[in-house]
Write a protein that holds these residues in place. Structure first.
Motif, PDB file in Angstrom:
ATOM      1  N   PRO A  87       0.834  -1.216   0.000  1.00 23.38           N
ATOM      2  CA  PRO A  87       0.000   0.000   0.000  1.00 23.38           C
ATOM      3  C   PRO A  87       0.867   1.265   0.000  1.00 23.38           C
ATOM      4  CG  PRO A  87      -0.802  -1.582   1.622  1.00 23.38           C
ATOM      5  CD  PRO A  87       0.511  -2.111   1.126  1.00 23.38           C
ATOM      6  N   ASN A  88       0.377   2.312  -0.643  1.00 25.86           N
ATOM      7  CA  ASN A  88       1.142   3.557  -0.765  1.00 25.86           C
ATOM      8  C   ASN A  88       1.576   4.114   0.581  1.00 25.86           C
ATOM      9  OD1 ASN A  88       1.050   3.617  -3.577  1.00 25.86           O
ATOM     10  ND2 ASN A  88      -0.901   4.703  -3.605  1.00 25.86           N
ATOM     11  N   GLU A  89       0.697   4.019   1.578  1.00 19.99           N
ATOM     12  CA  GLU A  89       1.008   4.595   2.885  1.00 19.99           C
ATOM     13  C   GLU A  89       2.104   3.831   3.629  1.00 19.99           C
ATOM     14  OE1 GLU A  89      -2.640   1.910   3.463  1.00 19.99           O
ATOM     15  OE2 GLU A  89      -1.875   3.328   1.961  1.00 19.99           O
ATOM     16  N   LEU A  90       2.457   2.629   3.128  1.00 19.09           N
ATOM     17  CA  LEU A  90       3.487   1.819   3.788  1.00 19.09           C
ATOM     18  C   LEU A  90       4.785   1.743   2.980  1.00 19.09           C
ATOM     19  CD1 LEU A  90       1.339  -1.206   5.091  1.00 19.09           C
ATOM     20  CD2 LEU A  90       2.172   0.761   6.391  1.00 19.09           C
ATOM     21  N   LYS A  91       4.825   2.388   1.830  1.00 25.29           N
ATOM     22  CA  LYS A  91       6.004   2.266   0.972  1.00 25.29           C
ATOM     23  C   LYS A  91       7.265   2.844   1.619  1.00 25.29           C
ATOM     24  CE  LYS A  91       4.286   1.684  -3.745  1.00 25.29           C
ATOM     25  NZ  LYS A  91       2.938   1.237  -3.473  1.00 25.29           N
ATOM     26  N   GLU A  92       7.156   4.006   2.262  1.00 22.74           N
ATOM     27  CA  GLU A  92       8.324   4.608   2.921  1.00 22.74           C
ATOM     28  C   GLU A  92       8.890   3.671   3.978  1.00 22.74           C
ATOM     29  OE1 GLU A  92      10.035   7.312   2.366  1.00 22.74           O
ATOM     30  OE2 GLU A  92       8.818   8.087   0.724  1.00 22.74           O
ATOM     31  N   LEU A  93       8.001   3.014   4.703  1.00 20.03           N
ATOM     32  CA  LEU A  93       8.435   2.053   5.720  1.00 20.03           C
ATOM     33  C   LEU A  93       9.108   0.848   5.067  1.00 20.03           C
ATOM     34  CD1 LEU A  93       8.387   1.262   8.754  1.00 20.03           C
ATOM     35  CD2 LEU A  93       6.157   0.185   8.331  1.00 20.03           C
ATOM     36  N   TYR A  94       8.542   0.385   3.972  1.00 20.10           N
ATOM     37  CA  TYR A  94       9.086  -0.775   3.258  1.00 20.10           C
ATOM     38  C   TYR A  94      10.513  -0.519   2.784  1.00 20.10           C
ATOM     39  CZ  TYR A  94       9.267  -4.667  -0.103  1.00 20.10           C
ATOM     40  OH  TYR A  94       9.625  -5.792  -0.801  1.00 20.10           O
ATOM     41  N   TYR A  95      10.775   0.693   2.265  1.00 14.50           N
ATOM     42  CA  TYR A  95      12.105   1.009   1.744  1.00 14.50           C
ATOM     43  C   TYR A  95      13.196   0.795   2.792  1.00 14.50           C
ATOM     44  CZ  TYR A  95       9.373   3.601  -1.794  1.00 14.50           C
ATOM     45  OH  TYR A  95       8.475   3.973  -2.770  1.00 14.50           O
ATOM     46  N   ARG A  96      12.873   1.026   4.060  1.00  9.83           N
ATOM     47  CA  ARG A  96      13.881   1.046   5.121  1.00  9.83           C
ATOM     48  C   ARG A  96      14.144  -0.319   5.750  1.00  9.83           C
ATOM     49  NH1 ARG A  96      10.586   5.458   6.820  1.00  9.83           N
ATOM     50  NH2 ARG A  96       9.932   4.280   8.659  1.00  9.83           N
ATOM     51  N   LYS A  97      13.359  -1.336   5.381  1.00 10.34           N
ATOM     52  CA  LYS A  97      13.427  -2.609   6.086  1.00 10.34           C
ATOM     53  C   LYS A  97      14.314  -3.633   5.373  1.00 10.34           C
ATOM     54  CE  LYS A  97      10.697  -1.268   9.356  1.00 10.34           C
ATOM     55  NZ  LYS A  97      11.237  -1.100  10.731  1.00 10.34           N
ATOM     56  N   ASP A  98      14.765  -4.636   6.163  1.00 11.29           N
ATOM     57  CA  ASP A  98      15.529  -5.737   5.573  1.00 11.29           C
ATOM     58  C   ASP A  98      14.571  -6.750   4.953  1.00 11.29           C
ATOM     59  OD1 ASP A  98      14.457  -7.325   7.624  1.00 11.29           O
ATOM     60  OD2 ASP A  98      16.262  -7.203   8.861  1.00 11.29           O
ATOM     61  N   ASN A  99      15.117  -7.767   4.309  1.00 10.74           N
ATOM     62  CA  ASN A  99      14.284  -8.695   3.537  1.00 10.74           C
ATOM     63  C   ASN A  99      13.280  -9.466   4.395  1.00 10.74           C
ATOM     64  OD1 ASN A  99      15.302  -8.133   0.959  1.00 10.74           O
ATOM     65  ND2 ASN A  99      17.087  -9.425   1.303  1.00 10.74           N
ATOM     66  N   LEU A 100      13.642  -9.808   5.628  1.00  9.87           N
ATOM     67  CA  LEU A 100      12.733 -10.564   6.482  1.00  9.87           C
ATOM     68  C   LEU A 100      11.536  -9.698   6.901  1.00  9.87           C
ATOM     69  CD1 LEU A 100      12.580 -13.439   7.421  1.00  9.87           C
ATOM     70  CD2 LEU A 100      13.842 -12.818   9.480  1.00  9.87           C
ATOM     71  N   ASN A 101      11.800  -8.444   7.228  1.00 10.04           N
ATOM     72  CA  ASN A 101      10.707  -7.539   7.569  1.00 10.04           C
ATOM     73  C   ASN A 101       9.872  -7.190   6.339  1.00 10.04           C
ATOM     74  OD1 ASN A 101      10.780  -6.435  10.558  1.00 10.04           O
ATOM     75  ND2 ASN A 101      12.917  -6.688   9.940  1.00 10.04           N
ATOM     76  N   LYS A 102      10.531  -7.066   5.186  1.00  8.08           N
ATOM     77  CA  LYS A 102       9.784  -6.850   3.939  1.00  8.08           C
ATOM     78  C   LYS A 102       8.876  -8.040   3.641  1.00  8.08           C
ATOM     79  CE  LYS A 102      13.009  -3.752   1.553  1.00  8.08           C
ATOM     80  NZ  LYS A 102      13.983  -3.605   0.456  1.00  8.08           N
ATOM     81  N   SER A 103       9.386  -9.233   3.933  1.00  8.12           N
ATOM     82  CA  SER A 103       8.592 -10.445   3.741  1.00  8.12           C
ATOM     83  C   SER A 103       7.325 -10.393   4.591  1.00  8.12           C
ATOM     84  CB  SER A 103       9.434 -11.668   4.113  1.00  8.12           C
ATOM     85  OG  SER A 103       8.635 -12.822   4.227  1.00  8.12           O
ATOM     86  N   ALA A 104       7.466  -9.989   5.851  1.00  8.72           N
ATOM     87  CA  ALA A 104       6.312  -9.902   6.748  1.00  8.72           C
ATOM     88  C   ALA A 104       5.305  -8.877   6.241  1.00  8.72           C
ATOM     89  CB  ALA A 104       6.780  -9.546   8.153  1.00  8.72           C
ATOM     90  N   MET A 105       5.790  -7.746   5.750  1.00 14.14           N
ATOM     91  CA  MET A 105       4.900  -6.719   5.208  1.00 14.14           C
ATOM     92  C   MET A 105       4.169  -7.226   3.976  1.00 14.14           C
ATOM     93  SD  MET A 105       7.134  -3.196   5.570  1.00 14.14           S
ATOM     94  CE  MET A 105       5.745  -2.157   5.080  1.00 14.14           C
ATOM     95  N   SER A 106       4.869  -7.980   3.132  1.00 16.08           N
ATOM     96  CA  SER A 106       4.249  -8.539   1.920  1.00 16.08           C
ATOM     97  C   SER A 106       3.137  -9.514   2.279  1.00 16.08           C
ATOM     98  CB  SER A 106       5.306  -9.242   1.069  1.00 16.08           C
ATOM     99  OG  SER A 106       6.290  -8.345   0.634  1.00 16.08           O
ATOM    100  N   ILE A 107       3.412 -10.394   3.242  1.00 16.66           N
ATOM    101  CA  ILE A 107       2.412 -11.391   3.655  1.00 16.66           C
ATOM    102  C   ILE A 107       1.155 -10.710   4.183  1.00 16.66           C
ATOM    103  CG2 ILE A 107       1.930 -13.181   5.378  1.00 16.66           C
ATOM    104  CD1 ILE A 107       4.906 -14.040   5.031  1.00 16.66           C
ATOM    105  N   CYS A 108       1.336  -9.645   4.978  1.00 16.20           N
ATOM    106  CA  CYS A 108       0.182  -8.910   5.517  1.00 16.20           C
ATOM    107  C   CYS A 108      -0.600  -8.220   4.396  1.00 16.20           C
ATOM    108  CB  CYS A 108       0.646  -7.878   6.540  1.00 16.20           C
ATOM    109  SG  CYS A 108       1.197  -8.599   8.101  1.00 16.20           S
ATOM    110  N   ALA A 109       0.127  -7.668   3.414  1.00 14.33           N
ATOM    111  CA  ALA A 109      -0.546  -7.005   2.290  1.00 14.33           C
ATOM    112  C   ALA A 109      -1.364  -8.012   1.486  1.00 14.33           C
ATOM    113  CB  ALA A 109       0.483  -6.315   1.400  1.00 14.33           C
ATOM    114  N   TRP A 110      -0.771  -9.178   1.217  1.00  9.83           N
ATOM    115  CA  TRP A 110      -1.491 -10.218   0.471  1.00  9.83           C
ATOM    116  C   TRP A 110      -2.749 -10.654   1.216  1.00  9.83           C
ATOM    117  CZ3 TRP A 110       3.749 -13.152   0.139  1.00  9.83           C
ATOM    118  CH2 TRP A 110       4.539 -12.594  -0.876  1.00  9.83           C
TER     119      TRP A 110
END
Length: 414
Positions: free
Chosen positions: A263-286
């Motif tokens: 989601p657009n509102e979470l993109k700034e947060l996504y940019y700053r995270k490592d792959n494991l945290n990005k993975s968690a964000m992706s799973i929640c988005a899906w």
């Protein structure tokens, strides 16, 4: 391979003459500017203005045309969808044990079309046309085994097909027309597997309508196996040429990139995270976006929808076998039960899978002791605190609670 990075944009309607006329208009405007600078006659100026207006009107009319393609074939199509590590591979491999269901094949084209539709890179009618044309062509190819996967080590290989004699006869038959007619007459069921598409799956629903049996496989967002497997995907998306996920670049900084489903509102947060945290964000988005989208489609299309939470399926598979049997208009046979037995289903523990190279390669570890499924879920939720950032952990915890409520995971205690 170069990363596929793009910005959302609408495609020009798929007509042959529209773009041609539009380009002609651009050329004429160029000539017009030259003529004006050279002080050509007023009559010539008026003539060019008339031609330009005509071009613009033609392009507008062309854009109103709609692509149409009827469904020529009524063979059922099963699409199994879910994140990596959710258990969709079990369902995809289970389905051919039902009579008339073909061996599964991954369908990257569907994923790409749905993701482009999601970011307005293609309109719904065009995506629908592509999916109808692709699936109908696939039926012919499957009927003669033209693109059959014969590699023994792969899960989608025809060597894994339970009715091997049927495929051997089909493979060596030279009468292609007869094979095609038999395939259609017997209402053979196509079996596709796709990834993470629930949040943008409408083009498939729109294209296949009542022919479609859509199976969504989901799993606890705290699943250690799924989190770590998806983290490999997060790493690959911008570096692997086999990637088919549209990556959107930030308008302020080209170095900031995120997959289209964040989601657009979470993109700034996504940019700053490592792959494991990005993975968690992706799973929640899906999970979150998928819930909303699928609930809308449920009332809009005459499509059979089955949602299978991994935890309930591997412990009490009967209810989901009944749903699949009903959708396929078949009964659960002995071959289906034998397949489940090989997969240790039903299980006393969620992670008590068979010792298979595929699971081991993707990070699965055989449990040292058997604990109850609900305790296993709670342990994974607690252990995630050790490797997820607090803000991401809180995000996943909210998704986890929503997951429990939607699928009544508390029934594991009963």
């Amino acid at each position: 391979g170069l990363p596929r990075t793009l910005k959302p944009s609408s495609l020009i309607p798929l007509t042959k003459l529209g773009p041609l006329i539009s380009n002609l208009g651009i050329i004429l405007k160029g000539f017009l500017s030259i003529f004006i600078s050279k002080k050509f006659s007023c009559e010539l100026y008026i003539f060019f203005i008339f031609i330009l207006r005509l071009c613009d009107k033609f392009v507008i009319n062309m854009s109103k045309l709609k692509i149409s393609r009827k469904n020529f074939i009524d063979n059922p199509v099963v699409v199994v969808d879910g994140p990596p590590g959710s258990g969709k591979g079990i369902i995809s491999r289970l389905l051919p044990y039902f009579q008339n269901v073909e061996t599964f094949r991954e369908k990257t084209e569907f994923e790409v079309l749905c993701s482009l539709y999601s970011i307005h890179g293609i309109d719904l009618e065009s995506a629908k046309f592509f999916i109808q044309a692709i699936s109908d062509q696939d039926i012919y190819h499957q009927s003669i085994l033209r693109h059959a996967n014969v590699k023994p080590g792969e899960l989608s290989s025809i060597t894994k097909f339970p009715r091997k004699l049927e495929y051997i006869k089909r493979f060596f038959s030279g009468n292609l027309k007869k094979l095609e007619q038999k395939f259609l007459l017997q209402k053979k069921v196509m079996n596709y597997c796709i990834h993470n598409t629930t949040s943008c799956v409408e083009p498939i629903f729109n294209a296949l309508q009542s022919r479609l049996i859509y199976i969504r496989v989901v799993r606890s967002p705290f699943s250690d196996y799924m989190l770590r497997l998806c983290s490999q995907w997060s790493k690959r998306w911008e570096t692997d040429y086999k990637n088919n996920v549209p990556i959107l670049s930030d308008s302020k900084s080209q170095s900031n990139k995120a997959p289209f489903f964040i989601p657009n509102e979470l993109k700034e947060l996504y940019y700053r995270k490592d792959n494991l945290n990005k993975s968690a964000m992706s799973i929640c988005a899906w999970q979150n976006e998928g819930d909303v989208h699928l609930d809308k489609l449920r009332s809009k299309y005459d499509t059979k929808i089955i949602e299978i939470p991994f935890e309930l399926f591997v412990t009490t598979p009967e209810i989901y076998l009944e749903e699949i049997s009903k959708a396929l208009n078949q009964s659960t046979n002995k071959n289906v039960l034998n397949f489940l037995k090989k997969e240790n289903i039903p299980r006393n523990s969620l992670s008590d899978a068979p010792l298979v190279d595929y699971y081991l390669k993707n990070g699965w570890k055989k449990p040292t002791k058997i604990i109850s499924p609900i305790d296993e879920l709670e342990n994974e939720a607690m252990e995630a605190k050790d490797f997820l950032d607090k803000d991401i952990y809180d995000m996943v915890l909210k998704c986890y609670r929503s997951y429990f409520a939607r699928y009544k995971i508390d029934n594991l205690n009963k």
